[in-house]
Design an enzyme around this catalytic site. Structure first.
Site, PDB file in Angstrom:
ATOM      1  N   LEU A 280       1.985   0.510   5.037  1.00 44.24           N
ATOM      2  CA  LEU A 280       3.037   1.020   5.028  1.00 44.24           C
ATOM      3  C   LEU A 280       3.688   0.892   3.581  1.00 44.24           C
ATOM      4  O   LEU A 280       4.842   1.122   3.270  1.00 44.24           O
ATOM      5  CB  LEU A 280       4.053   0.420   6.047  1.00 44.24           C
ATOM      6  CG  LEU A 280       3.719   0.598   7.360  1.00 44.24           C
ATOM      7  CD1 LEU A 280       4.662  -0.196   8.439  1.00 44.24           C
ATOM      8  CD2 LEU A 280       3.869   2.034   7.834  1.00 44.24           C
TER       9      LEU A 280
ATOM     10  N   GLU B 104       2.249  -5.682  -4.554  1.00 44.75           N
ATOM     11  CA  GLU B 104       1.573  -5.620  -5.545  1.00 44.75           C
ATOM     12  C   GLU B 104       1.325  -7.061  -6.142  1.00 44.75           C
ATOM     13  O   GLU B 104       0.137  -7.396  -6.442  1.00 44.75           O
ATOM     14  CB  GLU B 104       1.634  -4.413  -6.428  1.00 44.75           C
ATOM     15  CG  GLU B 104       1.568  -3.132  -6.078  1.00 44.75           C
ATOM     16  CD  GLU B 104       2.674  -2.605  -5.158  1.00 44.75           C
ATOM     17  OE1 GLU B 104       2.626  -1.747  -4.573  1.00 44.75           O
ATOM     18  OE2 GLU B 104       3.709  -3.453  -4.641  1.00 44.75           O
TER      19      GLU B 104
ATOM     20  N   ASP C  55     -14.758 -17.118  -4.106  1.00 43.77           N
ATOM     21  CA  ASP C  55     -16.165 -16.615  -4.123  1.00 43.77           C
ATOM     22  C   ASP C  55     -17.210 -17.116  -5.282  1.00 43.77           C
ATOM     23  O   ASP C  55     -18.143 -17.447  -4.752  1.00 43.77           O
ATOM     24  CB  ASP C  55     -16.003 -15.085  -3.804  1.00 43.77           C
ATOM     25  CG  ASP C  55     -17.513 -14.463  -3.903  1.00 43.77           C
ATOM     26  OD1 ASP C  55     -18.186 -14.878  -2.900  1.00 43.77           O
ATOM     27  OD2 ASP C  55     -17.850 -13.409  -4.634  1.00 43.77           O
TER      28      ASP C  55
ATOM     29  N   HIS D 143       4.039   1.866  -0.327  1.00 45.13           N
ATOM     30  CA  HIS D 143       4.087   3.151  -0.926  1.00 45.13           C
ATOM     31  C   HIS D 143       3.335   2.959  -2.274  1.00 45.13           C
ATOM     32  O   HIS D 143       3.336   2.023  -2.763  1.00 45.13           O
ATOM     33  CB  HIS D 143       5.656   3.530  -1.344  1.00 45.13           C
ATOM     34  CG  HIS D 143       6.536   3.748  -0.444  1.00 45.13           C
ATOM     35  ND1 HIS D 143       7.150   2.861   0.272  1.00 45.13           N
ATOM     36  CD2 HIS D 143       6.885   4.861   0.119  1.00 45.13           C
ATOM     37  CE1 HIS D 143       8.206   3.248   1.123  1.00 45.13           C
ATOM     38  NE2 HIS D 143       7.828   4.601   1.188  1.00 45.13           N
TER      39      HIS D 143
END
Length: 168
Positions: A78, A115, A129, A80
């Site tokens: 959802l 973001e 990792d 943008h």
């Protein structure tokens, strides 16, 4: 439920939908998020001596975080698509781990907090990792928005930082 407390991604029937931002005017917006990757003394030694078996773990984490910021709408259904005009990922090797900070800027119609959070979490996952071969107990903790500015709601700053020192 008042309009102010209503979840904006739910319509009047409680169904998830993408918020219509068509009528909003673009404005300069910024968000800063941080998180912490808790590391053992073995990982800390490998990081500080630049001796991580997989290579430059901090550089890989930084690039992964920046790449993830630009992919946020692909990861969060959802969200943008937002033009990312600036992104920085800073990794600070500190007591007991690595503090990750992501700052993102845009001039767009909606906020850029997701973001910034995505940048921190993916940078943290990339770091894990890279170092998990040294010690599998490494963990990502306390990821949150530190501050945001711009848009209708203006500037907001977090009052507590879970004990982490946040670079300014």
């Amino acid at each position: 439920m008042t309009k102010e407390s209503r979840l904006t991604h739910l319509d009047a029937h409680g169904q998830a939908h993408m918020v219509d931002i068509t009528q909003k005017l673009p404005s300069v917006r910024q968000a800063k998020a941080c998180g912490f990757v808790r590391c053992s003394s073995a990982i800390m030694e490998a990081l500080t001596s630049n001796n991580v078996p997989k290579g430059d773990a901090l550089a890989v984490a930084r690039v992964a975080g920046i790449a993830a910021v630009k992919k946020t709408p692909s990861l969060l259904p959802l969200a943008h698509p937002i033009a990312v005009h600036y992104c920085s990922i800073d990794l600070d090797v500190a007591d007991g781990g690595v503090l990750i900070e992501c700052v993102v800027r845009t001039a767009d119609r909606t906020g850029i907090e997701m973001e910034a959070l995505t940048g921190v979490t993916v940078a943290g996952l990339a770091l894990i990792d890279m170092v998990k071969g040294v010690d599998k107990r490494v963990s990502l903790e306390n990821c949150y928005v530190v501050e945001k500015s711009g848009g209708r709601s203006g500037t907001w700053k977090r009052e507590t930082t879970h004990g982490h020192t946040i670079p300014t």
